[in-house]
Design a protein around this motif. Structure first.
Motif, PDB file in Angstrom:
ATOM      1  N   LEU A   1      10.549  -0.855   5.008  1.00  0.00           N
ATOM      2  CA  LEU A   1      10.732  -1.014   3.556  1.00  0.00           C
ATOM      3  C   LEU A   1      12.218  -1.153   3.235  1.00  0.00           C
ATOM      4  O   LEU A   1      12.613  -2.018   2.451  1.00  0.00           O
ATOM      5  CB  LEU A   1      10.157   0.185   2.804  1.00  0.00           C
ATOM      6  N   CYS A   2      13.017  -0.293   3.844  1.00  0.00           N
ATOM      7  CA  CYS A   2      14.468  -0.306   3.605  1.00  0.00           C
ATOM      8  C   CYS A   2      15.074  -1.618   4.092  1.00  0.00           C
ATOM      9  O   CYS A   2      15.912  -2.209   3.404  1.00  0.00           O
ATOM     10  CB  CYS A   2      15.135   0.873   4.309  1.00  0.00           C
ATOM     11  N   ARG A   3      14.660  -2.079   5.263  1.00  0.00           N
ATOM     12  CA  ARG A   3      15.190  -3.337   5.798  1.00  0.00           C
ATOM     13  C   ARG A   3      14.908  -4.493   4.860  1.00  0.00           C
ATOM     14  O   ARG A   3      15.761  -5.351   4.630  1.00  0.00           O
ATOM     15  CB  ARG A   3      14.589  -3.638   7.174  1.00  0.00           C
ATOM     16  N   ARG A   4      13.701  -4.528   4.300  1.00  0.00           N
ATOM     17  CA  ARG A   4      13.347  -5.614   3.385  1.00  0.00           C
ATOM     18  C   ARG A   4      14.223  -5.570   2.135  1.00  0.00           C
ATOM     19  O   ARG A   4      14.712  -6.604   1.676  1.00  0.00           O
ATOM     20  CB  ARG A   4      11.874  -5.505   2.994  1.00  0.00           C
ATOM     21  N   GLU A   5      14.393  -4.396   1.583  1.00  0.00           N
ATOM     22  CA  GLU A   5      15.207  -4.277   0.372  1.00  0.00           C
ATOM     23  C   GLU A   5      16.672  -4.628   0.651  1.00  0.00           C
ATOM     24  O   GLU A   5      17.298  -5.372  -0.099  1.00  0.00           O
ATOM     25  CB  GLU A   5      15.107  -2.865  -0.192  1.00  0.00           C
ATOM     26  N   ILE A   6      17.210  -4.127   1.737  1.00  0.00           N
ATOM     27  CA  ILE A   6      18.602  -4.389   2.085  1.00  0.00           C
ATOM     28  C   ILE A   6      18.819  -5.880   2.342  1.00  0.00           C
ATOM     29  O   ILE A   6      19.861  -6.436   1.992  1.00  0.00           O
ATOM     30  CB  ILE A   6      19.045  -3.529   3.279  1.00  0.00           C
TER      31      ILE A   6
ATOM     32  N   MET B   1       3.652   4.309   3.192  1.00  0.00           N
ATOM     33  CA  MET B   1       4.043   2.924   2.934  1.00  0.00           C
ATOM     34  C   MET B   1       4.754   2.324   4.149  1.00  0.00           C
ATOM     35  O   MET B   1       4.577   1.140   4.448  1.00  0.00           O
ATOM     36  CB  MET B   1       4.923   2.850   1.685  1.00  0.00           C
ATOM     37  N   GLN B   2       5.528   3.131   4.857  1.00  0.00           N
ATOM     38  CA  GLN B   2       6.200   2.658   6.072  1.00  0.00           C
ATOM     39  C   GLN B   2       5.180   2.284   7.143  1.00  0.00           C
ATOM     40  O   GLN B   2       5.332   1.263   7.820  1.00  0.00           O
ATOM     41  CB  GLN B   2       7.136   3.739   6.623  1.00  0.00           C
ATOM     42  N   ARG B   3       4.156   3.122   7.302  1.00  0.00           N
ATOM     43  CA  ARG B   3       3.126   2.819   8.301  1.00  0.00           C
ATOM     44  C   ARG B   3       2.438   1.491   7.985  1.00  0.00           C
ATOM     45  O   ARG B   3       2.219   0.669   8.874  1.00  0.00           O
ATOM     46  CB  ARG B   3       2.105   3.952   8.383  1.00  0.00           C
ATOM     47  N   LEU B   4       2.117   1.282   6.721  1.00  0.00           N
ATOM     48  CA  LEU B   4       1.486   0.022   6.319  1.00  0.00           C
ATOM     49  C   LEU B   4       2.436  -1.152   6.574  1.00  0.00           C
ATOM     50  O   LEU B   4       2.027  -2.171   7.129  1.00  0.00           O
ATOM     51  CB  LEU B   4       1.097   0.077   4.844  1.00  0.00           C
ATOM     52  N   ALA B   5       3.689  -1.006   6.208  1.00  0.00           N
ATOM     53  CA  ALA B   5       4.668  -2.090   6.417  1.00  0.00           C
ATOM     54  C   ALA B   5       4.857  -2.381   7.902  1.00  0.00           C
ATOM     55  O   ALA B   5       4.989  -3.547   8.293  1.00  0.00           O
ATOM     56  CB  ALA B   5       6.001  -1.721   5.773  1.00  0.00           C
ATOM     57  N   ARG B   6       4.851  -1.356   8.738  1.00  0.00           N
ATOM     58  CA  ARG B   6       4.985  -1.587  10.187  1.00  0.00           C
ATOM     59  C   ARG B   6       3.791  -2.377  10.724  1.00  0.00           C
ATOM     60  O   ARG B   6       3.956  -3.252  11.571  1.00  0.00           O
ATOM     61  CB  ARG B   6       5.124  -0.257  10.922  1.00  0.00           C
ATOM     62  N   ARG B   7       2.601  -2.039  10.243  1.00  0.00           N
ATOM     63  CA  ARG B   7       1.416  -2.777  10.689  1.00  0.00           C
ATOM     64  C   ARG B   7       1.489  -4.236  10.248  1.00  0.00           C
ATOM     65  O   ARG B   7       1.127  -5.138  10.993  1.00  0.00           O
ATOM     66  CB  ARG B   7       0.141  -2.144  10.150  1.00  0.00           C
TER      67      ARG B   7
END
Length: 153
Positions: free
Chosen positions: A29-34, A130-136
């Motif tokens: 999530l952080c990577r996407r925002e950054i 949310m991180q788990r979902l984004a990783r998947r």
């Protein structure tokens, strides 16, 4: 693989970046925002923004902080070394970037910073899920399950 820390853009007479964004590069999530913020040039020519991935164990940390502390919340460090966290950090970054300044102005209205901080704390409770979902979703060939059968769509 996390992207390397963006080296600070320095200007003559300004050896430190105006803002250093300390983010969790291991968080999808952080990577996407950054990545959105990285693509923007600061509004003021004298402002520079550096992005530092604090999940990188080789990165030196600001004095008086721990990696766990910095990974737990969003932080921005000013040129004076002052560390902002949570809503205050977002407001400082948004105020420097085109397309986001309006949100920083909104956040400075009476009661809005408090409200944003409460919303951010609520987000932090849900962040692991949310991180788990984004990783998947980041894994090749992964699709979100759709509800219902093909006949119902």
């Amino acid at each position: 693989m996390t992207p390397p820390t963006t080296p600070p853009t320095t200007l003559p007479g300004n050896p430190q970046p105006s803002l250093t964004v300390l983010y969790d590069g291991a968080c999808p999530l952080c990577r996407r925002e950054i990545s959105v913020y990285r693509g923007l040039r600061p509004l003021n020519a004298e402002t520079s923004v550096c992005f530092a991935d604090v999940s990188n164990a080789d990165l030196p940390l600001p004095p008086g902080t721990t990696r766990e502390q910095l990974l737990a919340r969003f932080h921005v460090r000013g040129p004076d070394g002052h560390l902002l966290s949570g809503a205050q950090a977002f407001l400082a970054l948004w105020a420097a970037l085109p397309g986001w300044r309006w949100l920083a102005r909104l956040g400075r209205l009476p009661g809005m910073t408090w409200t944003m901080e409460r919303g951010y704390r609520l987000f932090l409770r849900w962040r692991p899920q949310m991180q788990r979902l984004a990783r998947r979703l980041d894994q090749p060939g992964t699709r979100l399950p759709l509800q219902g059968t093909d006949n119902e769509r």
